[in-house]
Design a protein around this motif. Structure first.
Motif, PDB file in Angstrom:
ATOM      1  N   ALA A   1     -58.975  84.621   6.649  1.00  0.00           N
ATOM      2  CA  ALA A   1     -59.389  84.185   8.085  1.00  0.00           C
ATOM      3  C   ALA A   1     -58.047  84.360   8.869  1.00  0.00           C
ATOM      4  O   ALA A   1     -57.881  85.152   9.792  1.00  0.00           O
ATOM      5  CB  ALA A   1     -59.824  83.058   8.466  1.00  0.00           C
ATOM      6  N   GLY A   2     -56.870  83.987   8.298  1.00  0.00           N
ATOM      7  CA  GLY A   2     -55.613  84.125   9.113  1.00  0.00           C
ATOM      8  C   GLY A   2     -55.146  85.481   9.152  1.00  0.00           C
ATOM      9  O   GLY A   2     -54.665  85.953  10.275  1.00  0.00           O
ATOM     10  N   ILE A   3     -55.302  86.275   7.960  1.00  0.00           N
ATOM     11  CA  ILE A   3     -54.875  87.438   8.070  1.00  0.00           C
ATOM     12  C   ILE A   3     -55.998  88.590   8.928  1.00  0.00           C
ATOM     13  O   ILE A   3     -55.090  89.204   9.764  1.00  0.00           O
ATOM     14  CB  ILE A   3     -54.909  88.277   6.739  1.00  0.00           C
ATOM     15  N   LEU A   4     -56.967  88.117   9.040  1.00  0.00           N
ATOM     16  CA  LEU A   4     -57.994  88.834  10.161  1.00  0.00           C
ATOM     17  C   LEU A   4     -57.371  88.384  11.486  1.00  0.00           C
ATOM     18  O   LEU A   4     -57.647  89.390  12.190  1.00  0.00           O
ATOM     19  CB  LEU A   4     -59.259  88.275   9.947  1.00  0.00           C
ATOM     20  N   GLU A   5     -57.035  87.150  11.678  1.00  0.00           N
ATOM     21  CA  GLU A   5     -56.521  86.740  13.092  1.00  0.00           C
ATOM     22  C   GLU A   5     -55.386  87.514  13.534  1.00  0.00           C
ATOM     23  O   GLU A   5     -55.084  87.965  14.655  1.00  0.00           O
ATOM     24  CB  GLU A   5     -56.297  85.318  13.101  1.00  0.00           C
ATOM     25  N   ARG A   6     -54.369  87.699  12.530  1.00  0.00           N
ATOM     26  CA  ARG A   6     -53.219  88.301  12.849  1.00  0.00           C
ATOM     27  C   ARG A   6     -53.486  89.796  12.890  1.00  0.00           C
ATOM     28  O   ARG A   6     -52.592  90.430  13.526  1.00  0.00           O
ATOM     29  CB  ARG A   6     -52.118  88.272  11.493  1.00  0.00           C
ATOM     30  N   SER A   7     -54.542  90.274  12.227  1.00  0.00           N
ATOM     31  CA  SER A   7     -55.064  91.722  12.758  1.00  0.00           C
ATOM     32  C   SER A   7     -55.796  91.744  13.745  1.00  0.00           C
ATOM     33  O   SER A   7     -56.516  93.099  14.008  1.00  0.00           O
ATOM     34  CB  SER A   7     -55.651  92.253  11.323  1.00  0.00           C
ATOM     35  N   SER A   8     -56.035  90.938  14.587  1.00  0.00           N
ATOM     36  CA  SER A   8     -56.758  90.976  16.014  1.00  0.00           C
ATOM     37  C   SER A   8     -58.125  91.026  15.614  1.00  0.00           C
ATOM     38  O   SER A   8     -58.788  91.355  16.655  1.00  0.00           O
ATOM     39  CB  SER A   8     -56.152  92.035  16.843  1.00  0.00           C
ATOM     40  N   ARG A   9     -58.685  90.718  14.576  1.00  0.00           N
ATOM     41  CA  ARG A   9     -59.994  90.729  14.218  1.00  0.00           C
ATOM     42  C   ARG A   9     -60.548  89.203  14.238  1.00  0.00           C
ATOM     43  O   ARG A   9     -61.020  88.682  13.293  1.00  0.00           O
ATOM     44  CB  ARG A   9     -60.342  91.435  12.826  1.00  0.00           C
ATOM     45  N   LEU A  10     -60.553  88.692  15.311  1.00  0.00           N
ATOM     46  CA  LEU A  10     -60.793  87.301  15.751  1.00  0.00           C
ATOM     47  C   LEU A  10     -62.416  86.580  15.309  1.00  0.00           C
ATOM     48  O   LEU A  10     -62.449  85.917  14.602  1.00  0.00           O
ATOM     49  CB  LEU A  10     -60.562  87.054  16.943  1.00  0.00           C
TER      50      LEU A  10
ATOM     51  N   LEU B   1     -64.220  81.893   8.282  1.00  0.00           N
ATOM     52  CA  LEU B   1     -63.848  80.345   8.380  1.00  0.00           C
ATOM     53  C   LEU B   1     -65.431  79.410   8.233  1.00  0.00           C
ATOM     54  O   LEU B   1     -65.311  78.225   7.594  1.00  0.00           O
ATOM     55  CB  LEU B   1     -63.312  79.950   9.503  1.00  0.00           C
ATOM     56  N   LYS B   2     -66.468  80.110   8.680  1.00  0.00           N
ATOM     57  CA  LYS B   2     -67.574  79.279   8.529  1.00  0.00           C
ATOM     58  C   LYS B   2     -67.984  78.974   7.236  1.00  0.00           C
ATOM     59  O   LYS B   2     -68.824  78.004   6.838  1.00  0.00           O
ATOM     60  CB  LYS B   2     -68.831  80.064   9.027  1.00  0.00           C
ATOM     61  N   ASN B   3     -67.382  79.468   6.047  1.00  0.00           N
ATOM     62  CA  ASN B   3     -67.856  79.357   4.682  1.00  0.00           C
ATOM     63  C   ASN B   3     -67.014  78.144   4.284  1.00  0.00           C
ATOM     64  O   ASN B   3     -67.512  77.577   3.503  1.00  0.00           O
ATOM     65  CB  ASN B   3     -67.169  80.313   3.718  1.00  0.00           C
ATOM     66  N   ASN B   4     -66.010  77.703   5.070  1.00  0.00           N
ATOM     67  CA  ASN B   4     -65.270  76.433   4.793  1.00  0.00           C
ATOM     68  C   ASN B   4     -66.219  75.277   5.458  1.00  0.00           C
ATOM     69  O   ASN B   4     -65.546  74.036   5.366  1.00  0.00           O
ATOM     70  CB  ASN B   4     -63.774  76.682   5.377  1.00  0.00           C
TER      71      ASN B   4
END
Length: 886
Positions: free
Chosen positions: A265-274, A281-284
């Motif tokens: 999720a952090g990588i996706l966020e840094r890739s602007s794929r919010l 993150l819902k998996n967590n």
């Protein structure tokens, strides 16, 4: 650095092997072998008990040291770490060839007990003392693990990367075990922490061809992914993240899986794929995910939703989580986060009050279901904001106070203290607010970020609270900090102005002008310059220095044209001329003011002043006309001043004997339900007075005027007997009936006497009202006596004299009262006349005048003149000494 403890223990303890069985040729060996066999079976309680029995029975056995070591290990596996440490320490001197093992397990027990620094030093000591120990490889790894957990990354790298070190020598010798892989994983974490990405790649390259356990394989993949993310290669990092997810599932480790999901999720966020990051993150939020990971996921989902402007979706996710996992440890975080989302929704749309109620409910749930949670402080802070936004400052104050007491030292605690003070300020508890503002400044002035964001407004509020509480010292101290810490901030100019105005109000205008001068020096082009110059002029007003004030107002008008404060300045100029005794100048200024600013609120007061000006001069026609302009103008809504103007118009009409006009003004006010109640009563009384005073009708209409006046007075006296005007109203009723006695003496005398008696009976009746009633009763007795003859007449006249003397002597005065001089004079003159002329008792009349002149110095000229005239008429008899003093 991730938790490798369990993983390393399993590997390290596997190296320890099992205890070799001893020959059972003797009872001693049999006792040892029984305990050893239990140890090998993992029956730790049984082994610990039997090794203890062995040592009690055979303390000097050749196997005693080994038995101590094994008993300590059994305690270790039972998590009795301090017990293991005590056993090893007591028998350390007898360790013999097992000494390195004693030290190793001492380090292991300290490590397991969480005393990592002690463990690391103990293991380092072992390596120094026993350089040839067969446990040296294991010792090095455990020390590296302890130092990694302490974030002592440089020491970790020194232990595992140094070419001549224990670890690298073993690797060079061909060691490729799981322990070696674990060592490289620890080394890679240390290199990553030290930003040595090339070093991490070398460690990963060593691991790449090795066949690893599922847990080690996941750690390698996880580390690889983080390196790629750090290098900015998000595409490769996402591939590695997906691989780490698969490896975590293969390892069947919920913690590994949650770590992988969070990283992905952090990588996706840094890739602007919010949006994708939020979905991952819902998996967590699954039930088997550790509570701390659930909390982190909840907070991050909320953060991402805010960035995506999808608050509603985030709220739905949280609500679903709460409905499905009613007993989850992370529920406290979910309630708090959901409440904060609802609060943000309300702030964005204040009309949606349901969101505010939902936010309050969420915070209430957390506080009710998790009263001991570390989040209660934040929940009370958020609940305080809800009350604050509702304008319910008392409840907000209590919530902010609880938040401040529960939150640790932090920005949240600073905000809670600030809003606690703000709530007290809103409730006008200025001293309490001042205490909290000062506490905040004192305790957080060392926190740079909070000082920058929060302390300037706190100091500004300190100035305001201190001035409201009358504490000029505190205001001045806060002002000094503002000017020192924030010379270019928003609060400096305002605080200087407010503090100067405070000194002006507290009758220190000279000090106020010093501050105003400093303002002009520091902020020569400031937008508040006009207000400061205005404050200078008003400071002179505090000293009654009208000319200096006028001069400053004149200067101000020359500097600031078309300023919003211009009408107030023009009005103040006129008012100061009036207070300086220059009525003509004031009249001209107020007349111009009304013409220039006809709709301004102050024009109402200016027009009123003009009416008063004419009234004082006896120009009642002009006065009445100007008062009418006040209450008939459409420029101002009805107010107490407009109703008072109508009252004054009536008085002006009465002063010029226009009784009909006067009664019209008064009667309209008396029945106007919008008129202030006290003024209604005053107008009612004035209407009766005007009818009583009326002289513009013939005698035949006089009784009708008096009866109508009685009706007006009765509407106060009878309907509102406790009203302050009721005694005076009864007195006027008595006067009206007394005047009506001309038409029916017996009937109206009785009604008049009853009215006067009502005055005397009322507890709120003043000295003047009771004195008037007594004089009225005296006049009635005189008039009745004049219709009688002989002794009956004399008795009646003496009764009248007694009524007058009651006033003169102050017979009916109550505690703390003094005689009313007007009525003492009236009663005294009537008593003098009655004694001298009707009762023919000249000496008594003379004594009365003489003593009144001495007892009431203010009336001395009146009574001395009467005494002199009577004394001449009586042939100068010597007055009898008597005292009329009260």
């Amino acid at each position: 650095m991730f938790r490798l403890q369990k993983y390393l223990w399993l590997l390290l303890f596997a190296l320890a092997g099992v205890v070799p069985a001893q020959a059972a040729s003797t009872a001693e060996k049999r006792s040892f072998n029984v305990a050893a066999a239990a140890f090998n079976l993992g029956s730790w309680d049984y082994a610990e008990t039997n090794f203890a029995l062995f040592l009690q029975k055979y303390p000097v056995s050749e196997h005693a040291a080994e038995a101590v070591l094994l008993e300590a290990q059994a305690r270790f596996y039972l998590r009795q770490y301090d017990g293991a440490l005590t056993l090893l320490a007591v028998h350390r001197e007898q360790a013999g060839g097992w000494a390195d093992q004693f030290d190793l397990w001492t380090g292991e027990a300290q490590f397991a007990a969480g005393r990592l620094a002690v463990a690391a030093e103990a293991l380092a000591h072992l390596a120094e003392q026993f350089p040839n120990s067969t446990n040296l490889f294991r010792t090095t790894l455990r020390e590296a693990e302890a130092r990694a957990r302490l974030s002592q990354w440089a020491r970790v790298i020194l232990l595992l990367q140094t070419p001549g070190g224990t670890f690298q020598r073993a690797i060079q010798a061909g060691t490729v075990s799981e322990l070696a892989a674990a060592g490289y994983l620890i080394l890679g974490e240390a290199q990553f922490a030290e930003r040595d990405l090339a070093g991490v790649q070398r460690s990963l390259e060593w691991l790449a061809p090795r066949e690893l356990s599922p847990a080690a394989a996941w750690r390698r993949s996880y580390l690889q992914c983080r390196v790629q993310q750090a290098e900015g290669d998000f595409s490769a990092a996402l591939v590695s993240a997906e691989a780490s997810v698969k490896l975590a599932r293969a390892a069947k480790d919920a913690l590994f899986l949650s770590e992988s999901m969070a990283l992905q999720a952090g990588i996706l966020e840094r890739s602007s794929r919010l949006a994708e990051a939020a979905e991952v993150l819902k998996n967590n939020l699954a039930p088997d995910v550790p509570a701390d990971r659930q909390r982190t996921a909840l907070l991050k989902i909320a953060e991402l939703s805010l960035k995506l402007d999808k608050i509603a979706e985030a709220a739905q996710t949280l609500e679903k989580f709460l409905s499905q996992q009613t007993n989850a440890a992370a529920n406290e975080t979910a309630w708090l986060t959901l409440g904060e989302l609802r609060l943000k929704q309300f702030v964005a749309d204040a009309a949606d009050t349901n969101r505010l109620a939902e936010a309050e409910s969420c915070f209430g749930k957390l506080l009710q279901e998790f009263p001991e949670s570390v989040l209660t402080g934040k929940a009370w802070l958020d609940a305080g904001w809800c009350w604050w936004l509702r304008g319910r400052y008392a409840e907000g104050r209590d919530a902010f106070q609880k938040a401040a007491g529960r939150l640790p030292v932090s920005e949240d605690q600073a905000v809670a203290r600030f809003k606690w003070a703000d709530s007290q300020f809103a409730l006008q508890d200025f001293s309490g607010a001042l205490t909290n503002y000062e506490w905040l400044v004192e305790n957080y002035s060392g926190a740079a970020d909070i000082k920058e964001r929060l302390l300037e407004p706190a100091l500004y509020q300190t100035v305001r609270a201190a001035l409201a509480a009358g504490d000029l010292v505190a205001a001045t101290n806060a002002l000094g900090k503002i000017l020192t810490w924030y010379p270019q901030g928003f609060a400096g100019d305002r605080s200087l102005l407010l503090t100067g105005q405070g000194f002006s109000r507290e009758k220190d205008p000279a000090r106020a002008r010093e501050l105003f001068a400093r303002f002009k020096e520091m902020y020569p082009t400031n937008a508040l310059a006009a207000e400061v110059r205005l404050a200078v002029a008003r400071s002179f007003e505090r000293e009654n220095n009208w000319d200096a004030a006028i001069t400053n107002y004149d200067t101000w008008l020359g500097c600031f044209t078309n300023h919003p404060e211009q009408p107030a300045v023009e009005f103040s100029r006129g008012w100061d001329h009036y207070r300086a005794g220059r009525d003509t100048n004031a009249f001209d200024l107020f007349t111009n003011f009304v013409a220039q600013f006809p709709a301004h609120p102050l024009a109402l007061q200016a027009q009123w002043w003009i009416g008063d000006y004419f009234f004082r001069q006896g120009r009642f026609v002009d006065a009445e006309g100007n008062y009418r302009l006040v209450f008939l103008s459409t420029n101002w809504p009805p107010s107490e001043l407009t109703f008072q103007a109508q009252m004054m118009a009536g008085r002006a009409a009465l002063a010029r004997y226009k009784y009909t006009d006067a009664t019209n003004y008064f009667s309209q006010l008396a029945v106007n339900t919008n008129c202030p109640r006290a003024l209604q009563f005053e107008a009612t009384f004035a209407c009766g007075d005007a009818l009583m005073s009326r002289t513009d009708t013939d005698a035949t209409n006089r009784p009708a005027d008096l009866r109508e006046a009685i009706d007006w007075f009765s509407s106060i006296a009878q309907k509102f007997p406790t009203n302050a005007l009721a005694p005076a109203a009864w007195g006027r009723i008595g006067d009206c009936y007394k005047d009506l006695a001309t038409f029916d003496k017996n009937h109206f005398y009785e009604l008049a006497a009853n009215a006067y008696q009502q005055v005397l009976n009322l507890p709120q009746a003043s000295v003047a009202a009771r004195s008037q009633a007594k004089v009225g009763l005296g006049i009635l007795a005189e008039k009745e006596g004049q219709t009688m003859e002989g002794d009956a007449q004399a008795d009646r006249l003496r009764q009248a004299l007694a009524e007058y003397l009651d006033v003169v002597l102050g017979k009916d005065l109550r505690e703390g009262e003094q005689r009313d001089l007007f009525w003492v004079k009236e009663a005294g003159l009537k008593a003098f006349r009655l004694s001298a002329e009707d009762l023919h008792d000249g000496p008594q009349a003379l004594n009365l005048c003489t003593n009144l002149a001495e007892a009431v110095p203010q009336l001395r000229p009146v009574f001395e003149a009467r005494a002199a005239k009577l004394s001449e008429h009586l042939g100068n008899p010597k007055p009898e000494p008597a005292s009329l003093t009260h």
